[in-house]
Design a protein around this motif. Sequence first.
Motif, PDB file in Angstrom:
ATOM      1  N   VAL A 730     -30.936  73.248 -31.083  1.00  0.00           N
ATOM      2  CA  VAL A 730     -30.955  72.749 -32.458  1.00  0.00           C
ATOM      3  C   VAL A 730     -31.461  71.310 -32.455  1.00  0.00           C
ATOM      4  O   VAL A 730     -31.012  70.475 -31.667  1.00  0.00           O
ATOM      5  CB  VAL A 730     -29.542  72.833 -33.069  1.00  0.00           C
ATOM      6  CG1 VAL A 730     -29.557  72.350 -34.504  1.00  0.00           C
ATOM      7  CG2 VAL A 730     -29.028  74.261 -32.991  1.00  0.00           C
ATOM      8  N   GLU A 731     -32.399  71.029 -33.348  1.00  0.00           N
ATOM      9  CA  GLU A 731     -32.990  69.700 -33.455  1.00  0.00           C
ATOM     10  C   GLU A 731     -32.769  69.136 -34.856  1.00  0.00           C
ATOM     11  O   GLU A 731     -32.629  69.883 -35.817  1.00  0.00           O
ATOM     12  CB  GLU A 731     -34.504  69.748 -33.175  1.00  0.00           C
ATOM     13  CG  GLU A 731     -34.863  70.217 -31.791  1.00  0.00           C
ATOM     14  CD  GLU A 731     -36.364  70.193 -31.559  1.00  0.00           C
ATOM     15  OE1 GLU A 731     -37.086  69.749 -32.476  1.00  0.00           O
ATOM     16  OE2 GLU A 731     -36.817  70.606 -30.482  1.00  0.00           O
ATOM     17  N   GLY A 732     -32.758  67.793 -34.938  1.00  0.00           N
ATOM     18  CA  GLY A 732     -32.791  67.134 -36.230  1.00  0.00           C
ATOM     19  C   GLY A 732     -31.457  66.708 -36.787  1.00  0.00           C
ATOM     20  O   GLY A 732     -31.358  66.469 -37.997  1.00  0.00           O
ATOM     21  N   LEU A 733     -30.396  66.578 -35.973  1.00  0.00           N
ATOM     22  CA  LEU A 733     -29.114  66.146 -36.502  1.00  0.00           C
ATOM     23  C   LEU A 733     -29.171  64.717 -37.028  1.00  0.00           C
ATOM     24  O   LEU A 733     -28.453  64.362 -37.961  1.00  0.00           O
ATOM     25  CB  LEU A 733     -28.024  66.267 -35.432  1.00  0.00           C
ATOM     26  CG  LEU A 733     -27.260  67.592 -35.380  1.00  0.00           C
ATOM     27  CD1 LEU A 733     -28.131  68.677 -34.775  1.00  0.00           C
ATOM     28  CD2 LEU A 733     -25.972  67.452 -34.583  1.00  0.00           C
ATOM     29  N   SER A 734     -30.043  63.893 -36.443  1.00  0.00           N
ATOM     30  CA  SER A 734     -30.119  62.492 -36.869  1.00  0.00           C
ATOM     31  C   SER A 734     -30.803  62.327 -38.218  1.00  0.00           C
ATOM     32  O   SER A 734     -30.757  61.241 -38.800  1.00  0.00           O
ATOM     33  CB  SER A 734     -30.857  61.668 -35.807  1.00  0.00           C
ATOM     34  OG  SER A 734     -32.164  62.203 -35.603  1.00  0.00           O
ATOM     35  N   LYS A 854     -38.524  64.214 -31.103  1.00  0.00           N
ATOM     36  CA  LYS A 854     -37.328  63.396 -31.266  1.00  0.00           C
ATOM     37  C   LYS A 854     -37.703  61.930 -31.484  1.00  0.00           C
ATOM     38  O   LYS A 854     -37.109  61.240 -32.329  1.00  0.00           O
ATOM     39  CB  LYS A 854     -36.448  63.546 -30.027  1.00  0.00           C
ATOM     40  CG  LYS A 854     -35.157  62.762 -30.088  1.00  0.00           C
ATOM     41  CD  LYS A 854     -34.311  63.005 -28.856  1.00  0.00           C
ATOM     42  CE  LYS A 854     -33.002  62.214 -28.928  1.00  0.00           C
ATOM     43  NZ  LYS A 854     -32.153  62.447 -27.720  1.00  0.00           N
ATOM     44  N   ALA A 855     -38.706  61.442 -30.754  1.00  0.00           N
ATOM     45  CA  ALA A 855     -39.140  60.051 -30.915  1.00  0.00           C
ATOM     46  C   ALA A 855     -39.708  59.813 -32.315  1.00  0.00           C
ATOM     47  O   ALA A 855     -39.475  58.768 -32.926  1.00  0.00           O
ATOM     48  CB  ALA A 855     -40.168  59.692 -29.847  1.00  0.00           C
ATOM     49  N   ARG A 856     -40.444  60.783 -32.849  1.00  0.00           N
ATOM     50  CA  ARG A 856     -41.003  60.618 -34.200  1.00  0.00           C
ATOM     51  C   ARG A 856     -39.897  60.576 -35.252  1.00  0.00           C
ATOM     52  O   ARG A 856     -39.978  59.813 -36.226  1.00  0.00           O
ATOM     53  CB  ARG A 856     -41.973  61.746 -34.481  1.00  0.00           C
ATOM     54  CG  ARG A 856     -43.267  61.654 -33.679  1.00  0.00           C
ATOM     55  CD  ARG A 856     -44.145  62.865 -33.919  1.00  0.00           C
ATOM     56  NE  ARG A 856     -45.400  62.745 -33.161  1.00  0.00           N
ATOM     57  CZ  ARG A 856     -46.317  63.720 -33.094  1.00  0.00           C
ATOM     58  NH1 ARG A 856     -46.106  64.879 -33.730  1.00  0.00           N
ATOM     59  NH2 ARG A 856     -47.418  63.536 -32.392  1.00  0.00           N
ATOM     60  N   ARG A 857     -38.870  61.380 -35.065  1.00  0.00           N
ATOM     61  CA  ARG A 857     -37.761  61.330 -36.012  1.00  0.00           C
ATOM     62  C   ARG A 857     -37.058  59.983 -35.955  1.00  0.00           C
ATOM     63  O   ARG A 857     -36.667  59.416 -36.983  1.00  0.00           O
ATOM     64  CB  ARG A 857     -36.767  62.454 -35.718  1.00  0.00           C
ATOM     65  CG  ARG A 857     -37.269  63.835 -36.077  1.00  0.00           C
ATOM     66  CD  ARG A 857     -36.131  64.852 -36.078  1.00  0.00           C
ATOM     67  NE  ARG A 857     -35.498  64.985 -34.772  1.00  0.00           N
ATOM     68  CZ  ARG A 857     -35.884  65.852 -33.849  1.00  0.00           C
ATOM     69  NH1 ARG A 857     -36.909  66.674 -34.092  1.00  0.00           N
ATOM     70  NH2 ARG A 857     -35.252  65.934 -32.697  1.00  0.00           N
ATOM     71  N   LEU A 858     -36.911  59.455 -34.757  1.00  0.00           N
ATOM     72  CA  LEU A 858     -36.274  58.147 -34.620  1.00  0.00           C
ATOM     73  C   LEU A 858     -37.156  57.044 -35.177  1.00  0.00           C
ATOM     74  O   LEU A 858     -36.659  56.059 -35.740  1.00  0.00           O
ATOM     75  CB  LEU A 858     -35.951  57.888 -33.150  1.00  0.00           C
ATOM     76  CG  LEU A 858     -34.986  58.877 -32.499  1.00  0.00           C
ATOM     77  CD1 LEU A 858     -34.763  58.522 -31.035  1.00  0.00           C
ATOM     78  CD2 LEU A 858     -33.663  58.896 -33.224  1.00  0.00           C
TER      79      LEU A 858
END
Length: 932
Positions: A730-734, A854-858
């Motif tokens: 699962v991705e995108g909790l942040s 993940k880096a792009r979301r951050l």
Amino acid sequence: MSEDVPVYLKNGDLVKVNDHVYCSPSWDARDGTPYSVGRIMQFLPPADAPKGEEGKNYVYTRVRLAWYYRPSDVSDRPVADSRLLLAAIYSEVCDINQLRAKCHVVHRDKISDLSGWKKRPDRFYFNRLFDPYIKKEFEVIPARDVRNLPDNIREVLISRYEYVVAEKEIIPDLTDHMRLCDNCQGWCPSPDTVQCDRCKRYFHMRCVQPPLLAKPTRGYGWTCAPCSRRHEEEVDSHDVRHTVSAGPKALKSNAPPARGRGRPRKDKSLAEKEENFPVKHFKLWPFRYFGQHTVAEDTLDEEDLIFPRAATRQGPKYQATVPPAPDPYNYPPDIEERGGDSTVEVLGVINSLTDAEVAEVESCKKSLTRDSVVASSVDWLTEVIRRFSDAALAARPFTSVNMKSGMRQEKWKKSETAYTDKAFGHEEVVAFEDAIALHGPELRAARDEVHHRSMPEIVRFYGHWKNTKLKEENKRLRTKGPPPKPVNRQYVNEAERSGGLHVGLSDDEGSIVAQPSKSPSCGACRTRESTTWWKAPKGLPTNILCDNCGTNWRKYADLNVRPVREESVPTTKSKAIEKREGTPLAGPSSKRARTSASVQSTPPPAPSAAPQVKCLACSKQGPLGKVLRCKQCQFRAHAGSVGAIVDPTSVESWTCELCENEETLEASINHDCLLCPRAGSEERRIKPWPPADTLLRACKPTEGQGWTHILCAVFSPELTFTDASRLRLVEGLSTITRHRWTTKCCLCGEVEGAVVKCNDCSKEFHISCAWKQGHKFGFEIQPVKSSRRDTTITTTFKGESGCMNAIVSCKEHDRSKRDIYDICETNEGGETALQVYCQAYKQAPSNAHGLLRKARRLDNILNIRNGAETNGSVASTPDPGNPDPECSRCKSQFSPAFYRIDSSSVSPSWLCHRCHFETNEMNGKAMGMMVS
């Protein structure tokens, strides 16, 4: 009952002892299985009839039958011959009214024309025997064919029994000429006999000089002394000429010759003679075991057991190797010897107390509880006796004993355990009683239904449950008296003695469908024309069978299943398509293709091919494979609802991801969902945790090695999956907004965790709380305008196309006018609605690596915060007194960014970039202020 009273079946057939009959209860009671075939051994009066001569005057109500098995009953091997049976030395007493009709069962060697025999109705044959106790098949041969026996034993065997049962490899030895020892001229039984490889003579192993202790190993031969000496002389004289052997000669045997394949002459009188062939019976049985584990002389004893036998379980293959006992003079001091006073847990010493002490114990026991139900409980009384015994051994007063604590410390356990089990709930009792009604006293099957209970709890509850039923029965007997005597328990009158007793069930009892549908169709041959329609077993396309298929299934367990046509039948009647009903609409040929189902004589119904398992998501049952069951925690769910792709050969060994993680430890051992409130200490004591009786046991790992419920991941719009087909990572909790983390759940009242909003009102709640409260979960397809089709992802499910939305709605809303598909609802391809939705909308972009995503979301989060910093809401530079901050978690001073976690103090604390976002994903909250 008098022996001269004849017994007639419903169809008028006269039956007597040693006749073969069909036996079966009503259709609903036997659940659609075929008739059983048995031989009448004796007619019996009621079970409560008096013994002796008086009992013979009672009406027959029972019958003892010797069963025959069908090959499909004992193995999964397909057998094309539906008339082949397996004999058995096994009998049961049945109700005489379960007899249906007569049939004929004959040994294969008694039939001259087998093809003609099988063409006649109600004809069966056998040539093998199956023993239900040792699960093994044996050959059955006529007793007269056994020749390798002494005359007195052979005469007794032939005079008593018609057939002999033996292993297949023993048959040539039994049917050979009588073998005599060349030294003592005594009979040579096979176990104690050795044969010379040259002269082919037989010897007792004890008659050989020196005596043989064992037979030669397989692949080696043995020669007698004269033959060995002759061979040595030939070798020494150099006269041996090595010739090429023409191959081994076939050994002569007196076994019955092989049957020819020629077409025999049809003789009607011979066929009738074969039906009525007299068969000898000794003590109600026509055969006995005479194989390799039989002592031939035991046959002379009338009380010798006739059942098949197996090898004894002795030797190193079956016995444990026990190490030698330790030296008693050098006994290790650290070893605690079993059976001593230090290893025995004392459960009671009441019998060693004086009368005064026993009276004191009784008075103290009455003061421990005032509940009469508790005071009569076996578990409570056992624990009271144990505690009083401990007080007596420790010389403590009996008044110091109390029962306030429900736990006790056992000698061999490190932790305390409850001395009484937790009470079973209503649903558990219902599930337990259903399992007992279905499987009988098979408590392991009952434990599968009440899966969160341990096996000892199931056993103890079974004892209490039986006592409760017995208590209710005794109470009913005390109030209403014993039940009345059955009507059929009566003496034989003169009319019955002269006219006979009519018993049994007719073939059509409870099986004929009087009014089928407007367009009936046979579930086997697909015909639509039949004078009589019978009920069909489960698993066929329709629930009725034509007259021919219904009779074949009931009597011979034979169904020539015809596949269903894929093309649809037109509803309008036209002359162009008028054909005989039951023939295919496409193609002129009236022949139907032979399928694999027609090769088998007894194709089992589809539901019985795999055990039915109930899914915890939709509460519907399905075969094992479509619905998976964890072999460790017994969690059950449709494979499509948990993203499991399992090989059909390993469905029984499937384990859920939480149980698998206990072995691999690839993710965190803390199984709490990151989107839900954390579980309390009491909830964590439940084993397994999360509990296996709810869909919330289905969890998936996150990219930070945490866990989320599948429901939470699917119905949270921000989350995606690295692999949507298997619902992995699962991705995108942040990316979940701060509002959802800080909003209070309207169901549990907790602020912790992320909430979602009801699709039909403004209520916000945790997804797990909504599932526990019974809210509606599903998927709704909404049409998409043509102008938005290029920018909207559309999908198709069950013929409906549009944008698929995940719906979570409160249970008080009316959804009767909306088409909402359940989680486990499947389309034509077998995919669930959850699978279709996740593959269309929950797949993470595959054009970048997971770490880059993940880096792009951050980066997006950093850009948002940098914009907030420029507006003056947050300081953009670190404290001038601490230009080089240090991470308070990993003590690192090197990071592309530092985040303040305590801005109120004079010396603030910081987190590096890596530690900050690991904490952010685990807690789901963006904390602090960035310093770069």
